[in-house]
Design a protein around this motif. Structure first.
Motif, PDB file in Angstrom:
ATOM      1  N   ASP A  52      15.705   0.626 -12.471  1.00 55.13           N
ATOM      2  CA  ASP A  52      16.086   0.375 -13.859  1.00 55.13           C
ATOM      3  C   ASP A  52      15.120  -0.566 -14.558  1.00 55.13           C
ATOM      4  O   ASP A  52      15.042  -0.569 -15.784  1.00 55.13           O
ATOM      5  N   ASP A  53      14.398  -1.378 -13.780  1.00 53.49           N
ATOM      6  CA  ASP A  53      13.405  -2.282 -14.355  1.00 53.49           C
ATOM      7  C   ASP A  53      12.238  -2.392 -13.378  1.00 53.49           C
ATOM      8  O   ASP A  53      12.282  -1.849 -12.269  1.00 53.49           O
ATOM      9  N   SER A  54      11.181  -3.091 -13.792  1.00 45.41           N
ATOM     10  CA  SER A  54       9.978  -3.138 -12.955  1.00 45.41           C
ATOM     11  C   SER A  54      10.220  -3.870 -11.637  1.00 45.41           C
ATOM     12  O   SER A  54       9.649  -3.498 -10.614  1.00 45.41           O
ATOM     13  N   ASP A  55      11.081  -4.889 -11.637  1.00 45.43           N
ATOM     14  CA  ASP A  55      11.376  -5.601 -10.385  1.00 45.43           C
ATOM     15  C   ASP A  55      12.084  -4.696  -9.385  1.00 45.43           C
ATOM     16  O   ASP A  55      11.758  -4.682  -8.197  1.00 45.43           O
ATOM     17  N   GLU A  56      13.062  -3.932  -9.861  1.00 44.99           N
ATOM     18  CA  GLU A  56      13.788  -3.019  -8.972  1.00 44.99           C
ATOM     19  C   GLU A  56      12.860  -1.923  -8.446  1.00 44.99           C
ATOM     20  O   GLU A  56      12.894  -1.582  -7.262  1.00 44.99           O
ATOM     21  N   ALA A  57      12.005  -1.398  -9.318  1.00 45.58           N
ATOM     22  CA  ALA A  57      11.061  -0.360  -8.882  1.00 45.58           C
ATOM     23  C   ALA A  57      10.079  -0.923  -7.858  1.00 45.58           C
ATOM     24  O   ALA A  57       9.751  -0.253  -6.867  1.00 45.58           O
ATOM     25  N   SER A  58       9.620  -2.155  -8.060  1.00 40.49           N
ATOM     26  CA  SER A  58       8.715  -2.801  -7.102  1.00 40.49           C
ATOM     27  C   SER A  58       9.387  -2.984  -5.757  1.00 40.49           C
ATOM     28  O   SER A  58       8.810  -2.704  -4.707  1.00 40.49           O
ATOM     29  N   ASP A  59      10.632  -3.479  -5.774  1.00 39.70           N
ATOM     30  CA  ASP A  59      11.376  -3.667  -4.526  1.00 39.70           C
ATOM     31  C   ASP A  59      11.559  -2.344  -3.798  1.00 39.70           C
ATOM     32  O   ASP A  59      11.407  -2.266  -2.579  1.00 39.70           O
ATOM     33  N   ARG A  60      11.874  -1.298  -4.529  1.00 42.26           N
ATOM     34  CA  ARG A  60      12.081   0.008  -3.902  1.00 42.26           C
ATOM     35  C   ARG A  60      10.766   0.578  -3.354  1.00 42.26           C
ATOM     36  O   ARG A  60      10.757   1.190  -2.294  1.00 42.26           O
ATOM     37  N   SER A  86       0.835  -1.205   0.000  1.00 43.76           N
ATOM     38  CA  SER A  86       0.000   0.000   0.000  1.00 43.76           C
ATOM     39  C   SER A  86       0.871   1.257   0.000  1.00 43.76           C
ATOM     40  O   SER A  86       2.057   1.224   0.317  1.00 43.76           O
ATOM     41  N   CYS A  87       0.257   2.372  -0.332  1.00 45.93           N
ATOM     42  CA  CYS A  87       0.960   3.652  -0.343  1.00 45.93           C
ATOM     43  C   CYS A  87       1.384   4.013   1.078  1.00 45.93           C
ATOM     44  O   CYS A  87       0.576   3.944   2.006  1.00 45.93           O
ATOM     45  N   PRO A  88       2.642   4.410   1.275  1.00 41.90           N
ATOM     46  CA  PRO A  88       3.093   4.773   2.623  1.00 41.90           C
ATOM     47  C   PRO A  88       2.498   6.085   3.119  1.00 41.90           C
ATOM     48  O   PRO A  88       2.600   6.406   4.296  1.00 41.90           O
ATOM     49  N   PHE A  89       1.856   6.840   2.252  1.00 39.97           N
ATOM     50  CA  PHE A  89       1.309   8.138   2.637  1.00 39.97           C
ATOM     51  C   PHE A  89      -0.192   8.094   2.899  1.00 39.97           C
ATOM     52  O   PHE A  89      -0.657   8.643   3.893  1.00 39.97           O
ATOM     53  N   CYS A  90      -0.947   7.428   2.000  1.00 43.65           N
ATOM     54  CA  CYS A  90      -2.409   7.424   2.167  1.00 43.65           C
ATOM     55  C   CYS A  90      -2.976   6.011   2.375  1.00 43.65           C
ATOM     56  O   CYS A  90      -4.175   5.858   2.530  1.00 43.65           O
ATOM     57  N   GLN A  91      -2.130   5.000   2.362  1.00 45.33           N
ATOM     58  CA  GLN A  91      -2.486   3.589   2.567  1.00 45.33           C
ATOM     59  C   GLN A  91      -3.376   3.016   1.463  1.00 45.33           C
ATOM     60  O   GLN A  91      -3.948   1.945   1.617  1.00 45.33           O
ATOM     61  N   SER A  92      -3.492   3.696   0.326  1.00 46.05           N
ATOM     62  CA  SER A  92      -4.267   3.176  -0.792  1.00 46.05           C
ATOM     63  C   SER A  92      -3.617   1.910  -1.339  1.00 46.05           C
ATOM     64  O   SER A  92      -2.397   1.756  -1.307  1.00 46.05           O
ATOM     65  N   LEU A  93      -4.448   1.026  -1.864  1.00 47.78           N
ATOM     66  CA  LEU A  93      -3.949  -0.171  -2.546  1.00 47.78           C
ATOM     67  C   LEU A  93      -3.985   0.007  -4.063  1.00 47.78           C
ATOM     68  O   LEU A  93      -3.629  -0.908  -4.802  1.00 47.78           O
ATOM     69  N   ASP A  94      -4.396   1.174  -4.534  1.00 42.46           N
ATOM     70  CA  ASP A  94      -4.478   1.451  -5.968  1.00 42.46           C
ATOM     71  C   ASP A  94      -3.116   1.970  -6.449  1.00 42.46           C
ATOM     72  O   ASP A  94      -2.917   3.169  -6.654  1.00 42.46           O
ATOM     73  N   ILE A  95      -2.174   1.043  -6.611  1.00 44.47           N
ATOM     74  CA  ILE A  95      -0.796   1.363  -6.962  1.00 44.47           C
ATOM     75  C   ILE A  95      -0.490   0.771  -8.331  1.00 44.47           C
ATOM     76  O   ILE A  95      -0.892  -0.347  -8.633  1.00 44.47           O
ATOM     77  N   SER A  96       0.217   1.507  -9.144  1.00 42.84           N
ATOM     78  CA  SER A  96       0.629   0.990 -10.446  1.00 42.84           C
ATOM     79  C   SER A  96       2.115   1.229 -10.647  1.00 42.84           C
ATOM     80  O   SER A  96       2.711   2.090 -10.006  1.00 42.84           O
ATOM     81  N   LEU A  97       2.711   0.435 -11.523  1.00 42.46           N
ATOM     82  CA  LEU A  97       4.086   0.674 -11.944  1.00 42.46           C
ATOM     83  C   LEU A  97       4.029   1.443 -13.251  1.00 42.46           C
ATOM     84  O   LEU A  97       3.305   1.064 -14.169  1.00 42.46           O
ATOM     85  N   GLU A  98       4.770   2.521 -13.316  1.00 39.14           N
ATOM     86  CA  GLU A  98       4.793   3.324 -14.525  1.00 39.14           C
ATOM     87  C   GLU A  98       6.189   3.283 -15.118  1.00 39.14           C
ATOM     88  O   GLU A  98       7.175   3.276 -14.394  1.00 39.14           O
ATOM     89  N   ASN A  99       6.264   3.238 -16.432  1.00 37.59           N
ATOM     90  CA  ASN A  99       7.565   3.341 -17.082  1.00 37.59           C
ATOM     91  C   ASN A  99       7.603   4.648 -17.858  1.00 37.59           C
ATOM     92  O   ASN A  99       6.583   5.196 -18.259  1.00 37.59           O
ATOM     93  N   PHE A 100       8.789   5.164 -18.026  1.00 37.70           N
ATOM     94  CA  PHE A 100       8.958   6.446 -18.696  1.00 37.70           C
ATOM     95  C   PHE A 100      10.323   6.473 -19.353  1.00 37.70           C
ATOM     96  O   PHE A 100      11.197   5.669 -19.039  1.00 37.70           O
ATOM     97  N   GLY A 101      10.511   7.363 -20.259  1.00 37.60           N
ATOM     98  CA  GLY A 101      11.772   7.493 -20.956  1.00 37.60           C
ATOM     99  C   GLY A 101      11.861   6.544 -22.141  1.00 37.60           C
ATOM    100  O   GLY A 101      10.942   5.787 -22.441  1.00 37.60           O
ATOM    101  N   VAL A 102      13.002   6.608 -22.811  1.00 38.58           N
ATOM    102  CA  VAL A 102      13.238   5.823 -24.015  1.00 38.58           C
ATOM    103  C   VAL A 102      14.654   5.261 -23.986  1.00 38.58           C
ATOM    104  O   VAL A 102      15.586   5.928 -23.527  1.00 38.58           O
ATOM    105  N   GLY A 103      14.796   4.034 -24.465  1.00 42.63           N
ATOM    106  CA  GLY A 103      16.124   3.431 -24.619  1.00 42.63           C
ATOM    107  C   GLY A 103      16.886   3.336 -23.312  1.00 42.63           C
ATOM    108  O   GLY A 103      16.363   2.863 -22.306  1.00 42.63           O
ATOM    109  N   ARG A 104      18.129   3.814 -23.322  1.00 39.74           N
ATOM    110  CA  ARG A 104      18.984   3.742 -22.131  1.00 39.74           C
ATOM    111  C   ARG A 104      18.465   4.608 -20.991  1.00 39.74           C
ATOM    112  O   ARG A 104      18.850   4.439 -19.850  1.00 39.74           O
TER     113      ARG A 104
END
Length: 71
Positions: free
Chosen positions: A44-52, A7-25
């Motif tokens: 750098d990837d969705s797994d790392e972003a999820s862990d963070r 959940s969100c550490p600020f509002c405790q919502s469970l409506d969380i998504s992973l977003e990607n942005f940028g191009v290439g490197r």
């Protein structure tokens, strides 16, 4: 298989998504709360972003917001 996001550490919502942005490197990912708009640390990837996103720090180890004491 996508990792489950905490959940969100600020509002405790469970409506969380992973977003990607940028191009290439310069591509990155981060967790995003669809309720309060909080963005998590970039990975750098969705797994790392999820862990963070899912990493929570013990408040006892955090400072008091006043920076280092000078004496």
């Amino acid at each position: 298989m996508a990792k489950e996001l905490d959940s969100c550490p600020f509002c405790q919502s469970l409506d969380i998504s992973l977003e990607n942005f940028g191009v290439g490197r310069h591509r990155g990912f981060h967790g995003h709360c669809n309720d309060c708009g909080a963005d998590g640390p970039i990975g750098d990837d969705s797994d790392e972003a999820s862990d963070r996103w899912n990493t929570r720090y013990d408040k006892k180890k955090r400072g008091d917001g006043h920076g280092p004491r000078r004496g």
